[in-house]
Write an enzyme that holds these catalytic residues in place. Structure first.
Site, mmCIF file in Angstrom:
data_model
loop_
_atom_site.group_PDB
_atom_site.id
_atom_site.type_symbol
_atom_site.label_atom_id
_atom_site.label_comp_id
_atom_site.label_asym_id
_atom_site.label_seq_id
_atom_site.Cartn_x
_atom_site.Cartn_y
_atom_site.Cartn_z
ATOM 1 N N HIS A 118 0.839 -1.198 0.000
ATOM 2 C CA HIS A 118 0.000 0.000 0.000
ATOM 3 C C HIS A 118 0.875 1.249 0.000
ATOM 4 O O HIS A 118 2.063 1.199 0.304
ATOM 5 C CB HIS A 118 -0.910 0.015 1.241
ATOM 6 C CG HIS A 118 -0.136 0.140 2.515
ATOM 7 N ND1 HIS A 118 0.500 -0.932 3.113
ATOM 8 C CD2 HIS A 118 0.149 1.217 3.294
ATOM 9 C CE1 HIS A 118 1.124 -0.520 4.191
ATOM 10 N NE2 HIS A 118 0.942 0.781 4.329
ATOM 11 N N ASP A 141 0.318 4.975 1.979
ATOM 12 C CA ASP A 141 -0.510 5.287 3.145
ATOM 13 C C ASP A 141 -1.721 6.155 2.798
ATOM 14 O O ASP A 141 -1.604 7.130 2.045
ATOM 15 C CB ASP A 141 0.351 5.969 4.218
ATOM 16 C CG ASP A 141 1.425 5.020 4.727
ATOM 17 O OD1 ASP A 141 1.103 3.836 4.969
ATOM 18 O OD2 ASP A 141 2.597 5.443 4.861
ATOM 19 N N HIS A 197 4.585 0.328 -0.126
ATOM 20 C CA HIS A 197 5.417 -0.444 0.807
ATOM 21 C C HIS A 197 4.621 -1.563 1.454
ATOM 22 O O HIS A 197 3.387 -1.569 1.427
ATOM 23 C CB HIS A 197 6.034 0.470 1.874
ATOM 24 C CG HIS A 197 5.033 1.245 2.675
ATOM 25 N ND1 HIS A 197 4.424 2.381 2.215
ATOM 26 C CD2 HIS A 197 4.523 1.052 3.918
ATOM 27 C CE1 HIS A 197 3.590 2.854 3.114
ATOM 28 N NE2 HIS A 197 3.613 2.047 4.159
ATOM 29 N N ARG A 229 5.261 6.554 13.360
ATOM 30 C CA ARG A 229 5.237 7.217 12.044
ATOM 31 C C ARG A 229 4.710 8.643 12.170
ATOM 32 O O ARG A 229 3.769 8.895 12.918
ATOM 33 C CB ARG A 229 4.327 6.431 11.092
ATOM 34 C CG ARG A 229 4.449 6.881 9.645
ATOM 35 C CD ARG A 229 3.500 6.100 8.744
ATOM 36 N NE ARG A 229 2.201 6.707 8.710
ATOM 37 C CZ ARG A 229 1.084 6.097 8.300
ATOM 38 N NH1 ARG A 229 1.125 4.843 7.887
ATOM 39 N NH2 ARG A 229 -0.062 6.731 8.290
#
Ligand SMILES: O=C(O)CCC(=O)C(=O)O
Ligand SMILES: [Fe+2]
Length: 411
Positions: free
Chosen positions: A195, A197, A344, A359
């Site tokens: 995906h 984000d 990723h 994150r």
């Protein structure tokens, strides 16, 4: 405007434009979303061993708060201000290690906390060009990580994934797994976990960072795949075809997975239409912008065609190792990736060890199609690989000049 085709009228599930899409949603054409139980965090991280764990305050927490829908905001990419040689950043590094020709660079010997604004601008440009940039042994804390992210753009707050227990960190997305929950590898295909984000947002993220604070000695790697390289790998006819398309990105499955796990949803899920090929505003390079995690449907084409094209692109993302880089984290490693141009995924091979990461996620601009980029800037959007071949004086292969007609093949 062309008359809106409802489900009844079109009969074949063709969705043409945003107005049609809205109508189709009202008609529940797209309500068959399966739910997605997120493997990147444990919904039930307990208090075991908290006394001994220095980062217990960053363990997953799901506050019961309700946020309004996001609205469009102005963002300007810092990479625009960077010197293209990136001399200030590179001269501060002991080593600049490109990990593959296509994607991924590690900068050795830099303390991110010491970067000047000029060096941060150059980092934004380097991440835009290389897709992902890694640093090891970084002592910066989450507040400092958020400060750098905020320098790159206004921070995104995730609607469903956990935030740290410590109050005031609602912009942080927590990745956490430990011995208490064994990830169920049989629940997913490895393809669907790839995906970029939150691409369902109106302004999905740009220069995103993830720092691993606790991790296994081996295992728990993350992989990134270049959307520039995927675009460059296609024939000119396919590139042109994809450039004219838009696709629907949906938050529904992710939200439904959270709901099913008994978690509170802080902002209602949305679905947004984005171009299938977007142009990076700083590099001017074209990148395929679909991902298995959130892209559901190419609009304006028969469903069978959408399924086939998306399936092809998803398999290229996940399976073409020439587009990818794989990184092994150590505690205090940090990655900065440009969510506009890479996808990723992670490996789930480390149970029962603990893996914990934080994150910070700045919003980028609204994704821009080739046509919109070219009319806004007056520049021609580029195929990254062709630019590299030109720079090096390498002849462009026939497959990039257009299909040959295979004359005489059947005579
Ligand atoms: O766990 C990872 O390595 C990546 C998790 C993830 O997809 C993210 O934080 O965006
Ligand atoms: Fe992610």
């Amino acid at each position: 405007m062309a008359p809106v085709a409802t489900r009844e009228e079109s009969g074949n599930g063709i969705i043409g434009n945003v107005a049609e899409l809205k109508k189709a949603q009202a008609n529940k054409l797209l309500d068959h979303e399966p739910m997605f139980i997120n493997p990147f965090y444990s919904p039930s991280a307990g208090n075991e061993n908290d006394d001994d764990y220095q980062y217990a305050k960053y363990k997953p927490h799901f506050p019961v708060v309700n946020w309004k829908p996001l609205t469009e905001i102005e963002v300007t990419d810092r990479g625009h201000l960077a010197d293209s040689s990136k001399a200030a950043l590179f001269s501060a590094a002991q080593k600049v290690k490109h990990l593959t020709p296509t994607i991924g660079t590690e900068l050795v010997g830099i303390d991110i906390r010491q970067l000047t604004n000029q060096q941060k601008d150059e980092l934004a440009l380097l991440v835009a060009e290389r897709g992902v940039v890694f640093f090891r042994d970084q002592e910066l804390n989450i507040h400092e990580q958020l400060d750098i992210a905020r320098y790159f753009g206004p921070l995104h707050k995730h609607a469903t994934t956990p935030v740290p227990r410590e109050p005031g960190l609602e912009e942080v997305h927590v990745v956490y797994n430990d011995a208490a929950r064994r990830p169920d590898a049989s629940a997913f295909s490895k393809i669907e976990l790839w995906h970029s984000d939150v691409t369902y947002e109106i302004q999905p993220p740009s220069t995103t960072s993830l720092k691993v604070i606790t991790g296994p000695g081996y295992g728990g790697d993350t992989l990134w795949s270049s959307g520039y390289a995927l675009y460059s790998s296609l024939s000119p006819g396919m590139q042109t075809y994809l450039e004219g398309l838009t696709a629907l990105h949906s938050a529904v499955a992710q939200a439904e997975g959270s709901r099913a796990a008994g978690l509170h949803i802080r902002r209602e899920p949305i679905e947004t239409v984005h171009p299938v090929v977007r142009v990076h505003p700083v590099t001017g390079w074209k990148s395929v912008y679909v991902n298995p995690g959130f892209t559901r449907r190419i609009l304006g084409v028969p469903k069978s065609e959408s399924d086939t094209i998306l399936n092809f692109l998803f398999h290229q993302i996940a399976e073409n190792v020439d587009f990818q880089v794989r990184f092994h984290w150590e505690p205090n490693s940090i990655a900065f990736w440009d969510n506009r141009v890479v996808t990723h995924t992670a490996t789930f091979d480390f149970w029962p060890q603990t893996r914990h990461a934080l994150r910070a996620t700045p919003h980028g601009e609204r994704p821009e199609s080739v046509e919109d980029y070219e009319s806004r800037t007056g520049k021609v959007a580029k195929d990254r690989q062709i630019e590299i071949w030109k720079e090096r004086g390498i002849e462009i292969p026939q497959s990039k000049k257009g299909p040959s007609r295979a004359r005489g093949y059947n005579d």
